[in-house]
Design a protein around this motif. Structure first.
Motif, mmCIF file in Angstrom:
data_model
loop_
_atom_site.group_PDB
_atom_site.id
_atom_site.type_symbol
_atom_site.label_atom_id
_atom_site.label_comp_id
_atom_site.label_asym_id
_atom_site.label_seq_id
_atom_site.Cartn_x
_atom_site.Cartn_y
_atom_site.Cartn_z
ATOM 1 N N ALA A 182 0.830 -1.206 0.000
ATOM 2 C CA ALA A 182 0.000 0.000 0.000
ATOM 3 C C ALA A 182 0.867 1.259 0.000
ATOM 4 O O ALA A 182 0.567 2.239 -0.684
ATOM 5 C CB ALA A 182 -0.926 -0.009 1.215
ATOM 6 N N ARG A 183 1.948 1.212 0.769
ATOM 7 C CA ARG A 183 2.858 2.359 0.829
ATOM 8 C C ARG A 183 3.518 2.596 -0.526
ATOM 9 O O ARG A 183 3.570 3.723 -1.025
ATOM 10 C CB ARG A 183 3.923 2.119 1.899
ATOM 11 C CG ARG A 183 4.974 3.209 2.001
ATOM 12 C CD ARG A 183 5.992 2.868 3.085
ATOM 13 N NE ARG A 183 6.654 1.596 2.856
ATOM 14 C CZ ARG A 183 7.690 1.424 2.015
ATOM 15 N NH1 ARG A 183 8.153 2.460 1.328
ATOM 16 N NH2 ARG A 183 8.237 0.244 1.878
ATOM 17 N N ALA B 66 0.894 3.852 -3.428
ATOM 18 C CA ALA B 66 -0.052 4.928 -3.090
ATOM 19 C C ALA B 66 -0.433 5.757 -4.302
ATOM 20 O O ALA B 66 -1.566 6.234 -4.409
ATOM 21 C CB ALA B 66 0.563 5.820 -2.006
ATOM 22 N N ASP B 67 0.504 5.912 -5.247
ATOM 23 C CA ASP B 67 0.238 6.700 -6.453
ATOM 24 C C ASP B 67 0.261 5.847 -7.712
ATOM 25 O O ASP B 67 0.467 6.357 -8.818
ATOM 26 C CB ASP B 67 1.283 7.823 -6.580
ATOM 27 C CG ASP B 67 1.236 8.782 -5.400
ATOM 28 O OD1 ASP B 67 0.122 9.180 -5.012
ATOM 29 O OD2 ASP B 67 2.308 9.122 -4.872
ATOM 30 N N LYS C 175 -6.430 0.318 0.511
ATOM 31 C CA LYS C 175 -6.411 1.358 -0.506
ATOM 32 C C LYS C 175 -5.023 1.402 -1.112
ATOM 33 O O LYS C 175 -4.109 2.018 -0.596
ATOM 34 C CB LYS C 175 -6.757 2.719 0.084
ATOM 35 C CG LYS C 175 -6.852 3.813 -0.983
ATOM 36 C CD LYS C 175 -7.242 5.137 -0.374
ATOM 37 C CE LYS C 175 -7.333 6.220 -1.456
ATOM 38 N NZ LYS C 175 -7.676 7.537 -0.904
#
Length: 527
Positions: free
Chosen positions: A503-504, A507-508, A526
Protein backbone atom coordinates in the motif's frame (compact mmCIF):
# COMPACT_ATOMS: atom_id res chain seq x y z
CA UNK A 1 19.89 -3.66 6.28
CA UNK A 2 19.91 -0.85 8.82
CA UNK A 3 17.68 1.95 7.61
CA UNK A 4 18.20 5.65 8.19
CA UNK A 5 15.21 7.07 10.10
CA UNK A 6 13.05 9.47 8.11
CA UNK A 7 14.15 12.37 10.29
CA UNK A 8 17.78 11.69 9.41
CA UNK A 9 17.02 11.58 5.70
CA UNK A 10 15.02 14.81 5.91
CA UNK A 11 17.91 16.38 7.79
CA UNK A 12 20.35 15.33 5.10
CA UNK A 13 18.14 16.84 2.42
CA UNK A 14 17.71 20.04 4.40
CA UNK A 15 21.46 20.34 4.90
CA UNK A 16 21.98 19.85 1.20
CA UNK A 17 19.54 22.61 0.32
CA UNK A 18 20.76 25.04 2.96
CA UNK A 19 24.45 24.69 2.03
CA UNK A 20 24.68 25.20 -1.73
CA UNK A 21 27.98 24.59 -3.44
CA UNK A 22 30.03 27.57 -4.48
CA UNK A 23 29.69 28.41 -8.14
CA UNK A 24 32.64 28.18 -10.47
CA UNK A 25 33.69 31.11 -12.59
CA UNK A 26 31.00 30.66 -15.25
CA UNK A 27 27.23 30.46 -15.19
CA UNK A 28 27.28 26.68 -14.88
CA UNK A 29 27.50 25.28 -11.38
CA UNK A 30 29.79 22.28 -11.44
CA UNK A 31 31.50 22.48 -8.06
CA UNK A 32 34.98 23.54 -7.05
CA UNK A 33 38.29 21.89 -7.99
CA UNK A 34 41.87 23.10 -7.96
CA UNK A 35 44.46 20.77 -9.46
CA UNK A 36 47.87 22.41 -9.09
CA UNK A 37 49.93 22.44 -12.31
CA UNK A 38 53.08 24.11 -13.60
CA UNK A 39 51.14 25.56 -16.55
CA UNK A 40 50.63 29.24 -17.29
CA UNK A 41 47.85 30.96 -15.27
CA UNK A 42 45.37 31.05 -18.15
CA UNK A 43 45.99 27.35 -18.84
CA UNK A 44 45.70 26.58 -15.11
CA UNK A 45 42.24 28.15 -15.02
CA UNK A 46 41.11 26.12 -18.03
CA UNK A 47 42.65 22.96 -16.55
CA UNK A 48 40.68 23.39 -13.33
CA UNK A 49 37.51 23.82 -15.33
CA UNK A 50 38.28 20.70 -17.35
CA UNK A 51 38.63 18.79 -14.09
CA UNK A 52 35.14 19.91 -13.06
CA UNK A 53 33.79 18.24 -16.17
CA UNK A 54 36.01 15.18 -15.83
CA UNK A 55 35.03 14.51 -12.22
CA UNK A 56 31.39 14.37 -13.34
CA UNK A 57 32.20 12.07 -16.29
CA UNK A 58 31.40 14.78 -18.86
CA UNK A 59 34.10 13.57 -21.22
CA UNK A 60 33.47 15.58 -24.37
CA UNK A 61 33.47 18.82 -22.39
CA UNK A 62 36.55 17.87 -20.35
CA UNK A 63 38.56 16.88 -23.43
CA UNK A 64 37.62 20.07 -25.24
CA UNK A 65 38.66 22.16 -22.23
CA UNK A 66 41.95 20.30 -21.75
CA UNK A 67 42.66 21.05 -25.42
CA UNK A 68 41.91 24.72 -24.76
CA UNK A 69 44.43 24.64 -21.92
CA UNK A 70 47.03 23.37 -24.39
CA UNK A 71 46.19 26.20 -26.77
CA UNK A 72 46.78 28.64 -23.92
CA UNK A 73 50.05 26.93 -23.01
CA UNK A 74 51.50 24.44 -25.55
CA UNK A 75 54.00 23.28 -22.89
CA UNK A 76 51.23 22.28 -20.46
CA UNK A 77 52.09 18.58 -20.63
CA UNK A 78 49.70 17.59 -17.85
CA UNK A 79 46.81 18.61 -20.12
CA UNK A 80 47.66 15.57 -22.24
CA UNK A 81 47.14 13.48 -19.10
CA UNK A 82 43.64 14.98 -18.90
CA UNK A 83 42.96 14.22 -22.55
CA UNK A 84 44.10 10.62 -22.10
CA UNK A 85 41.94 10.35 -18.97
CA UNK A 86 38.91 11.63 -20.86
CA UNK A 87 39.31 8.88 -23.48
CA UNK A 88 38.70 6.24 -20.80
CA UNK A 89 35.11 7.43 -20.45
CA UNK A 90 33.46 5.82 -17.43
CA UNK A 91 36.39 3.82 -16.05
CA UNK A 92 34.06 1.12 -14.69
CA UNK A 93 33.74 -0.28 -18.21
CA UNK A 94 36.30 -0.85 -20.96
CA UNK A 95 36.69 2.25 -23.16
CA UNK A 96 35.53 2.07 -26.76
CA UNK A 97 38.23 0.28 -28.83
CA UNK A 98 38.67 3.30 -31.06
CA UNK A 99 39.62 5.38 -28.01
CA UNK A 100 42.61 3.24 -27.09
CA UNK A 101 45.07 4.49 -29.73
CA UNK A 102 43.89 8.04 -29.12
CA UNK A 103 44.50 7.74 -25.39
CA UNK A 104 47.92 6.21 -25.95
CA UNK A 105 48.84 8.99 -28.35
CA UNK A 106 47.82 11.65 -25.81
CA UNK A 107 49.84 9.96 -23.04
CA UNK A 108 52.92 9.72 -25.28
CA UNK A 109 52.64 13.39 -26.21
CA UNK A 110 52.50 14.28 -22.53
CA UNK A 111 55.55 12.16 -21.81
CA UNK A 112 57.48 13.67 -24.73
CA UNK A 113 56.93 17.21 -23.42
CA UNK A 114 58.69 16.31 -20.17
CA UNK A 115 56.28 18.00 -17.75
CA UNK A 116 57.51 20.74 -15.46
CA UNK A 117 57.38 18.72 -12.20
CA UNK A 118 58.11 15.11 -11.20
CA UNK A 119 54.55 14.89 -9.86
CA UNK A 120 53.04 15.76 -13.23
CA UNK A 121 55.33 13.28 -14.97
CA UNK A 122 54.15 10.52 -12.63
CA UNK A 123 50.51 11.35 -13.36
CA UNK A 124 51.18 11.04 -17.09
CA UNK A 125 53.08 7.77 -16.67
CA UNK A 126 50.19 6.40 -14.60
CA UNK A 127 47.56 7.04 -17.25
CA UNK A 128 49.87 5.56 -19.87
CA UNK A 129 49.62 2.25 -17.98
CA UNK A 130 45.99 2.01 -19.13
CA UNK A 131 46.96 2.26 -22.79
CA UNK A 132 50.38 0.69 -23.31
CA UNK A 133 50.08 -2.62 -25.19
CA UNK A 134 46.29 -2.23 -25.39
CA UNK A 135 46.38 -4.48 -28.47
CA UNK A 136 48.28 -7.21 -26.62
CA UNK A 137 47.13 -7.03 -22.99
CA UNK A 138 43.52 -7.49 -21.83
CA UNK A 139 41.57 -4.71 -20.15
CA UNK A 140 41.49 -6.30 -16.69
CA UNK A 141 45.26 -6.67 -16.59
CA UNK A 142 45.76 -3.07 -17.68
CA UNK A 143 43.35 -1.91 -14.96
CA UNK A 144 45.50 -3.65 -12.35
CA UNK A 145 48.60 -1.97 -13.80
CA UNK A 146 46.82 1.36 -13.65
CA UNK A 147 45.87 0.76 -10.02
CA UNK A 148 49.48 0.04 -9.10
CA UNK A 149 50.61 3.23 -10.85
CA UNK A 150 47.91 5.32 -9.15
CA UNK A 151 48.89 3.88 -5.79
CA UNK A 152 52.48 4.93 -6.42
CA UNK A 153 51.44 8.51 -7.22
CA UNK A 154 49.21 8.63 -4.13
CA UNK A 155 52.04 7.32 -1.96
CA UNK A 156 54.65 9.72 -3.33
CA UNK A 157 52.33 12.71 -2.95
CA UNK A 158 50.39 12.01 0.21
CA UNK A 159 49.37 15.67 0.57
CA UNK A 160 47.97 15.84 -2.96
CA UNK A 161 44.20 15.42 -2.63
CA UNK A 162 43.78 14.84 -6.38
CA UNK A 163 46.22 11.93 -6.23
CA UNK A 164 44.26 10.36 -3.37
CA UNK A 165 40.97 10.93 -5.21
CA UNK A 166 42.29 9.32 -8.39
CA UNK A 167 43.60 6.34 -6.43
CA UNK A 168 40.31 5.93 -4.55
CA UNK A 169 38.11 5.65 -7.62
CA UNK A 170 40.61 3.30 -9.29
CA UNK A 171 40.36 1.03 -6.25
CA UNK A 172 36.68 0.66 -7.06
CA UNK A 173 37.31 0.15 -10.78
CA UNK A 174 39.84 -2.58 -10.03
CA UNK A 175 37.81 -4.34 -7.31
CA UNK A 176 36.81 -7.94 -7.87
CA UNK A 177 33.03 -8.38 -8.25
CA UNK A 178 33.35 -11.52 -6.16
CA UNK A 179 35.00 -9.85 -3.15
CA UNK A 180 32.23 -9.60 -0.57
CA UNK A 181 34.56 -8.03 2.00
CA UNK A 182 34.61 -4.91 -0.20
CA UNK A 183 38.22 -4.32 0.79
CA UNK A 184 39.03 -2.04 -2.15
CA UNK A 185 35.84 -0.06 -1.79
CA UNK A 186 36.26 0.54 1.94
CA UNK A 187 39.90 1.52 1.46
CA UNK A 188 38.91 4.04 -1.22
CA UNK A 189 36.11 5.46 0.91
CA UNK A 190 38.45 5.82 3.88
CA UNK A 191 40.71 7.95 1.68
CA UNK A 192 37.87 10.17 0.49
CA UNK A 193 35.79 10.76 3.62
CA UNK A 194 38.30 13.09 5.35
CA UNK A 195 39.00 14.93 2.09
CA UNK A 196 35.26 15.48 1.64
CA UNK A 197 35.20 17.29 4.98
CA UNK A 198 37.96 19.61 3.76
CA UNK A 199 36.52 20.00 0.26
CA UNK A 200 32.73 19.69 0.58
CA UNK A 201 32.20 21.32 -2.84
CA UNK A 202 34.45 18.93 -4.78
CA UNK A 203 32.28 17.05 -7.32
CA UNK A 204 34.62 14.10 -7.72
CA UNK A 205 34.67 13.19 -4.04
CA UNK A 206 30.89 13.03 -3.73
CA UNK A 207 30.67 11.22 -7.06
CA UNK A 208 33.26 8.59 -6.24
CA UNK A 209 31.96 7.98 -2.74
CA UNK A 210 28.65 7.01 -4.36
CA UNK A 211 30.49 4.54 -6.61
CA UNK A 212 32.47 3.15 -3.70
CA UNK A 213 29.32 2.61 -1.63
CA UNK A 214 27.19 1.33 -4.54
CA UNK A 215 26.81 -2.14 -3.01
CA UNK A 216 23.96 -3.55 -0.91
CA UNK A 217 26.07 -3.95 2.23
CA UNK A 218 27.52 -0.42 1.98
CA UNK A 219 24.74 1.63 0.41
CA UNK A 220 23.53 3.36 3.57
CA UNK A 221 26.99 4.91 3.96
CA UNK A 222 26.55 6.57 0.58
CA UNK A 223 23.42 8.55 1.43
CA UNK A 224 25.22 11.74 2.59
CA UNK A 225 27.22 11.91 -0.65
CA UNK A 226 24.11 11.08 -2.67
CA UNK A 227 22.21 13.91 -1.04
CA UNK A 228 25.05 16.35 -1.78
CA UNK A 229 26.33 15.53 -5.26
CA UNK A 230 23.43 16.87 -7.32
CA UNK A 231 23.71 20.24 -5.56
CA UNK A 232 27.49 20.42 -5.91
CA UNK A 233 27.42 19.89 -9.69
CA UNK A 234 23.97 21.17 -10.46
CA UNK A 235 24.47 21.46 -14.22
CA UNK A 236 26.18 18.10 -14.85
CA UNK A 237 23.79 15.40 -16.12
CA UNK A 238 25.74 12.61 -14.47
CA UNK A 239 25.68 14.43 -11.14
CA UNK A 240 21.89 14.51 -11.24
CA UNK A 241 21.74 10.81 -12.06
CA UNK A 242 24.48 9.37 -9.87
CA UNK A 243 22.67 9.75 -6.51
CA UNK A 244 20.03 7.35 -7.81
CA UNK A 245 22.59 4.54 -7.62
CA UNK A 246 22.36 4.84 -3.84
CA UNK A 247 18.62 5.58 -3.89
CA UNK A 248 18.12 2.37 -5.87
CA UNK A 249 20.19 0.37 -3.41
CA UNK A 250 18.13 1.55 -0.43
CA UNK A 251 14.76 1.54 -2.22
CA UNK A 252 14.12 5.31 -2.27
CA UNK A 253 12.09 5.27 -5.47
CA UNK A 254 10.65 8.78 -5.38
CA UNK A 255 14.12 10.25 -4.86
CA UNK A 256 15.42 8.11 -7.73
CA UNK A 257 12.65 9.35 -10.01
CA UNK A 258 13.39 13.00 -9.22
CA UNK A 259 17.12 12.43 -9.72
CA UNK A 260 16.80 10.72 -13.09
CA UNK A 261 14.12 13.01 -14.49
CA UNK A 262 16.45 15.96 -13.95
CA UNK A 263 19.46 14.06 -15.29
CA UNK A 264 17.61 13.05 -18.45
CA UNK A 265 16.38 16.62 -18.94
CA UNK A 266 19.87 18.15 -18.74
CA UNK A 267 21.39 15.42 -20.89
CA UNK A 268 18.65 15.88 -23.50
CA UNK A 269 19.28 19.62 -23.65
CA UNK A 270 23.04 19.12 -23.99
CA UNK A 271 22.75 16.34 -26.58
CA UNK A 272 24.35 13.78 -24.24
CA UNK A 273 22.23 10.87 -25.45
CA UNK A 274 24.13 8.13 -23.62
CA UNK A 275 23.66 9.91 -20.29
CA UNK A 276 20.02 10.52 -21.16
CA UNK A 277 19.39 6.84 -21.95
CA UNK A 278 21.20 5.67 -18.83
CA UNK A 279 19.09 7.94 -16.61
CA UNK A 280 15.91 6.83 -18.37
CA UNK A 281 16.59 3.15 -17.69
CA UNK A 282 16.97 3.89 -13.98
CA UNK A 283 13.82 6.02 -14.19
CA UNK A 284 11.83 3.15 -15.70
CA UNK A 285 13.01 0.82 -12.95
CA UNK A 286 11.95 3.24 -10.21
CA UNK A 287 8.53 3.90 -11.72
CA UNK A 288 7.86 0.17 -11.93
CA UNK A 289 8.65 -0.27 -8.22
CA UNK A 290 5.83 2.16 -7.42
CA UNK A 291 3.36 0.56 -9.81
CA UNK A 292 3.44 3.68 -11.99
CA UNK A 293 3.43 1.63 -15.15
CA UNK A 294 1.98 4.29 -17.46
CA UNK A 295 4.81 6.66 -16.55
CA UNK A 296 7.32 3.86 -17.14
CA UNK A 297 5.78 3.07 -20.51
CA UNK A 298 6.00 6.70 -21.59
CA UNK A 299 9.72 6.81 -20.77
CA UNK A 300 10.31 3.54 -22.63
CA UNK A 301 8.53 4.87 -25.70
CA UNK A 302 10.63 8.05 -25.65
CA UNK A 303 13.80 6.04 -25.15
CA UNK A 304 12.97 3.84 -28.12
CA UNK A 305 12.87 6.87 -30.41
CA UNK A 306 16.41 8.00 -29.62
CA UNK A 307 18.77 7.89 -32.58
CA UNK A 308 22.19 7.59 -31.00
CA UNK A 309 24.84 9.73 -32.63
CA UNK A 310 27.62 7.83 -30.85
CA UNK A 311 27.75 4.06 -30.62
CA UNK A 312 28.35 3.40 -26.92
CA UNK A 313 27.15 0.58 -24.70
CA UNK A 314 24.96 2.60 -22.28
CA UNK A 315 22.37 3.56 -24.89
CA UNK A 316 21.68 0.14 -26.45
CA UNK A 317 21.76 -1.44 -22.99
CA UNK A 318 19.16 1.01 -21.67
CA UNK A 319 16.86 0.47 -24.66
CA UNK A 320 16.96 -3.33 -24.36
CA UNK A 321 16.76 -3.38 -20.57
CA UNK A 322 13.85 -0.95 -20.23
CA UNK A 323 11.73 -2.87 -22.73
CA UNK A 324 12.42 -6.15 -20.94
CA UNK A 325 11.91 -4.68 -17.45
CA UNK A 326 8.43 -3.55 -18.31
CA UNK A 327 7.15 -7.04 -19.12
CA UNK A 328 9.19 -8.78 -16.42
CA UNK A 329 8.08 -6.56 -13.55
CA UNK A 330 4.46 -6.89 -14.64
CA UNK A 331 4.68 -10.67 -15.02
CA UNK A 332 3.68 -10.39 -18.67
CA UNK A 333 5.34 -13.58 -19.85
CA UNK A 334 3.70 -13.68 -23.27
CA UNK A 335 4.84 -10.10 -23.77
CA UNK A 336 8.36 -11.12 -22.76
CA UNK A 337 8.35 -14.02 -25.22
CA UNK A 338 7.30 -11.65 -28.00
CA UNK A 339 10.05 -9.06 -27.48
CA UNK A 340 11.90 -8.22 -30.67
CA UNK A 341 15.67 -8.54 -30.78
CA UNK A 342 17.47 -5.49 -32.17
CA UNK A 343 21.06 -6.72 -32.58
CA UNK A 344 23.90 -4.45 -31.49
CA UNK A 345 27.63 -4.94 -31.21
CA UNK A 346 27.23 -5.36 -27.44
CA UNK A 347 26.61 -9.02 -26.67
CA UNK A 348 25.52 -8.37 -23.09
CA UNK A 349 22.90 -5.86 -24.27
CA UNK A 350 21.50 -8.36 -26.79
CA UNK A 351 21.51 -11.04 -24.10
CA UNK A 352 18.94 -9.09 -22.07
CA UNK A 353 16.32 -9.53 -24.76
CA UNK A 354 17.11 -13.19 -25.39
CA UNK A 355 16.96 -13.81 -21.64
CA UNK A 356 13.56 -12.15 -21.33
CA UNK A 357 12.27 -14.04 -24.37
CA UNK A 358 13.51 -17.37 -23.03
CA UNK A 359 11.96 -16.96 -19.58
CA UNK A 360 8.80 -15.53 -21.10
CA UNK A 361 8.39 -18.45 -23.51
CA UNK A 362 9.07 -21.07 -20.81
CA UNK A 363 6.64 -19.49 -18.37
CA UNK A 364 4.06 -19.22 -21.16
CA UNK A 365 4.27 -22.98 -21.76
CA UNK A 366 6.48 -22.98 -24.86
CA UNK A 367 9.77 -24.66 -23.85
CA UNK A 368 10.77 -25.28 -27.47
CA UNK A 369 10.82 -21.56 -28.24
CA UNK A 370 12.62 -20.93 -24.96
CA UNK A 371 15.36 -23.41 -25.87
CA UNK A 372 16.12 -21.49 -29.06
CA UNK A 373 16.67 -18.32 -27.05
CA UNK A 374 18.73 -20.19 -24.44
CA UNK A 375 20.96 -21.38 -27.28
CA UNK A 376 21.50 -17.71 -28.25
CA UNK A 377 22.44 -16.93 -24.67
CA UNK A 378 25.04 -19.70 -24.72
CA UNK A 379 26.39 -18.32 -27.99
CA UNK A 380 26.63 -14.79 -26.56
CA UNK A 381 28.23 -16.06 -23.34
CA UNK A 382 30.89 -17.89 -25.32
CA UNK A 383 31.50 -14.84 -27.48
CA UNK A 384 32.14 -12.79 -24.35
CA UNK A 385 34.42 -15.49 -22.93
CA UNK A 386 36.44 -15.52 -26.13
CA UNK A 387 36.77 -11.75 -25.80
CA UNK A 388 38.07 -12.32 -22.23
CA UNK A 389 35.18 -10.35 -20.76
CA UNK A 390 34.94 -12.33 -17.53
CA UNK A 391 32.32 -10.17 -15.86
CA UNK A 392 29.71 -10.05 -18.61
CA UNK A 393 30.25 -13.64 -19.69
CA UNK A 394 29.46 -14.63 -16.10
CA UNK A 395 26.32 -12.48 -16.05
CA UNK A 396 25.07 -13.98 -19.33
CA UNK A 397 25.90 -17.46 -18.02
CA UNK A 398 23.69 -16.80 -14.99
CA UNK A 399 20.93 -15.64 -17.34
CA UNK A 400 21.12 -18.87 -19.33
CA UNK A 401 21.07 -20.87 -16.08
CA UNK A 402 17.87 -19.12 -15.01
CA UNK A 403 16.25 -19.54 -18.42
CA UNK A 404 17.28 -23.21 -18.57
CA UNK A 405 15.74 -23.77 -15.14
CA UNK A 406 12.42 -22.43 -16.37
CA UNK A 407 12.64 -24.67 -19.44
CA UNK A 408 13.05 -27.66 -17.11
CA UNK A 409 10.08 -26.44 -15.11
CA UNK A 410 7.95 -26.08 -18.24
CA UNK A 411 8.85 -29.67 -19.15
CA UNK A 412 7.64 -30.90 -15.76
CA UNK A 413 11.12 -31.66 -14.41
CA UNK A 414 10.39 -29.82 -11.20
CA UNK A 415 13.15 -31.09 -8.91
CA UNK A 416 15.80 -30.46 -11.55
CA UNK A 417 14.34 -27.02 -12.20
CA UNK A 418 14.43 -26.04 -8.52
CA UNK A 419 17.99 -27.28 -8.16
CA UNK A 420 19.10 -25.37 -11.25
CA UNK A 421 17.33 -22.18 -10.16
CA UNK A 422 18.84 -22.34 -6.68
CA UNK A 423 22.30 -22.74 -8.24
CA UNK A 424 21.67 -19.69 -10.43
CA UNK A 425 20.59 -17.66 -7.40
CA UNK A 426 23.73 -18.65 -5.52
CA UNK A 427 25.88 -17.72 -8.51
CA UNK A 428 24.20 -14.31 -8.74
CA UNK A 429 24.71 -13.75 -5.00
CA UNK A 430 28.47 -14.11 -5.55
CA UNK A 431 28.73 -11.28 -8.04
CA UNK A 432 27.67 -7.63 -8.23
CA UNK A 433 25.55 -5.62 -10.62
CA UNK A 434 27.30 -3.36 -13.11
CA UNK A 435 26.85 0.43 -12.68
CA UNK A 436 25.15 0.55 -16.09
CA UNK A 437 22.06 -1.09 -14.63
CA UNK A 438 19.85 -0.52 -11.58
CA UNK A 439 19.55 -4.27 -11.30
CA UNK A 440 18.69 -7.49 -13.14
CA UNK A 441 15.27 -7.85 -14.77
CA UNK A 442 14.40 -9.85 -11.66
CA UNK A 443 16.75 -11.16 -8.98
CA UNK A 444 17.46 -14.84 -9.49
CA UNK A 445 16.41 -15.58 -5.92
CA UNK A 446 13.08 -13.85 -6.52
CA UNK A 447 12.51 -16.14 -9.50
CA UNK A 448 13.53 -19.11 -7.36
CA UNK A 449 10.95 -18.03 -4.78
CA UNK A 450 8.27 -17.85 -7.48
CA UNK A 451 9.11 -21.40 -8.54
CA UNK A 452 8.99 -22.63 -4.94
CA UNK A 453 5.61 -21.02 -4.41
CA UNK A 454 4.23 -22.56 -7.58
CA UNK A 455 5.28 -25.97 -6.26
CA UNK A 456 3.36 -25.38 -3.02
CA UNK A 457 6.46 -24.74 -0.91
CA UNK A 458 5.08 -21.56 0.60
CA UNK A 459 7.32 -21.22 3.65
CA UNK A 460 10.47 -21.85 1.64
CA UNK A 461 9.26 -19.28 -0.90
CA UNK A 462 8.61 -16.77 1.86
CA UNK A 463 12.16 -17.19 3.17
CA UNK A 464 13.58 -16.74 -0.32
CA UNK A 465 11.58 -13.55 -0.89
CA UNK A 466 12.77 -12.17 2.45
CA UNK A 467 16.37 -12.86 1.40
CA UNK A 468 15.79 -10.82 -1.76
CA UNK A 469 14.66 -7.81 0.24
CA UNK A 470 17.89 -7.79 2.23
CA UNK A 471 19.77 -7.13 -1.01
CA UNK A 472 17.07 -5.32 -3.02
CA UNK A 473 14.90 -3.39 -0.53
CA UNK A 474 11.42 -2.16 -1.45
CA UNK A 475 11.04 -4.25 -4.60
CA UNK A 476 7.34 -4.31 -5.41
CA UNK A 477 7.40 -7.68 -7.18
CA UNK A 478 9.11 -9.21 -4.15
CA UNK A 479 6.42 -7.96 -1.80
CA UNK A 480 3.71 -9.21 -4.15
CA UNK A 481 5.32 -12.65 -4.14
CA UNK A 482 5.71 -12.52 -0.37
CA UNK A 483 2.06 -11.79 0.28
CA UNK A 484 1.03 -14.73 -1.90
CA UNK A 485 3.47 -16.94 -0.01
CA UNK A 486 2.27 -15.64 3.36
CA UNK A 487 -1.35 -16.37 2.40
CA UNK A 488 -0.46 -19.89 1.30
CA UNK A 489 1.49 -20.40 4.54
CA UNK A 490 -1.27 -18.91 6.69
CA UNK A 491 1.09 -16.30 8.14
CA UNK A 492 -1.34 -13.53 9.10
CA UNK A 493 1.31 -11.20 10.55
CA UNK A 494 3.35 -11.40 7.37
CA UNK A 495 0.22 -10.84 5.26
CA UNK A 496 -0.49 -7.60 7.12
CA UNK A 497 3.13 -6.48 6.91
CA UNK A 498 3.28 -7.08 3.15
CA UNK A 499 -0.09 -5.44 2.55
CA UNK A 500 1.08 -2.34 4.40
CA UNK A 501 4.31 -2.20 2.41
CA UNK A 502 2.52 -2.69 -0.90
CA UNK A 503 0.00 0.00 0.00
CA UNK A 504 2.86 2.36 0.83
CA UNK A 505 4.70 1.66 -2.42
CA UNK A 506 1.62 1.87 -4.63
CA UNK A 507 -0.05 4.93 -3.09
CA UNK A 508 0.24 6.70 -6.45
CA UNK A 509 0.08 3.63 -8.70
CA UNK A 510 -2.09 3.61 -11.79
CA UNK A 511 -3.39 0.11 -10.85
CA UNK A 512 -3.05 -1.34 -14.30
CA UNK A 513 -1.66 -4.63 -12.97
CA UNK A 514 -4.29 -7.31 -12.34
CA UNK A 515 -2.55 -8.54 -9.19
CA UNK A 516 -2.69 -5.05 -7.62
CA UNK A 517 -6.37 -4.74 -8.50
CA UNK A 518 -7.04 -8.20 -7.05
CA UNK A 519 -5.12 -7.38 -3.90
CA UNK A 520 -7.17 -4.24 -3.33
CA UNK A 521 -10.37 -6.25 -3.76
CA UNK A 522 -9.35 -9.10 -1.46
CA UNK A 523 -7.71 -7.07 1.32
CA UNK A 524 -9.83 -3.96 1.17
CA UNK A 525 -6.62 -1.93 1.31
CA UNK A 526 -6.41 1.36 -0.51
CA UNK A 527 -3.56 0.63 -2.89
Amino acid sequence: MTRFPLAVVVGLIAATISQPAASDSTEQRLGKVHFVTSCKPEAQELFDRAMLYQHSFWYSASRRTFEEALEADPQCAIAYWGIALSYLYNPHAPPPPENLPLGLEAAKKGQALNAGTPREREYIDAIAAMYVDYDKVDHRTRVQRFLAAEEQVATHYADDDEAQIAYAITLNVAASPGDKTYANQLKGAALLEPIFKRQPEHPGIAHYLIHLYDYPALAEKGLPAAMRYAKIAEHAPHAQHMPSHIFTRVGYWKESIASNKESARIAREDGEQQDQAHAMDYLVYAYLQLGQDKEARAVIDELGKLQFKLDRFAGPFAVAASQARYVFERGDWKGAAALEVHPTKYAYADAITYFARAVGAARSGDPAAAKADVAKLVELRDKLRDAKDAYWSNIVDIQQQIASAWVLYAEGKYDDALSAMNAAAEAEDKTEKHPVTPGPLAPARELYAAMLLDRGMAREALAAYEAVLKKEPNRLATYLGMIKSAKAAGDQAKIRECADQIARLTADADLSRPELIELRQTTGSKL
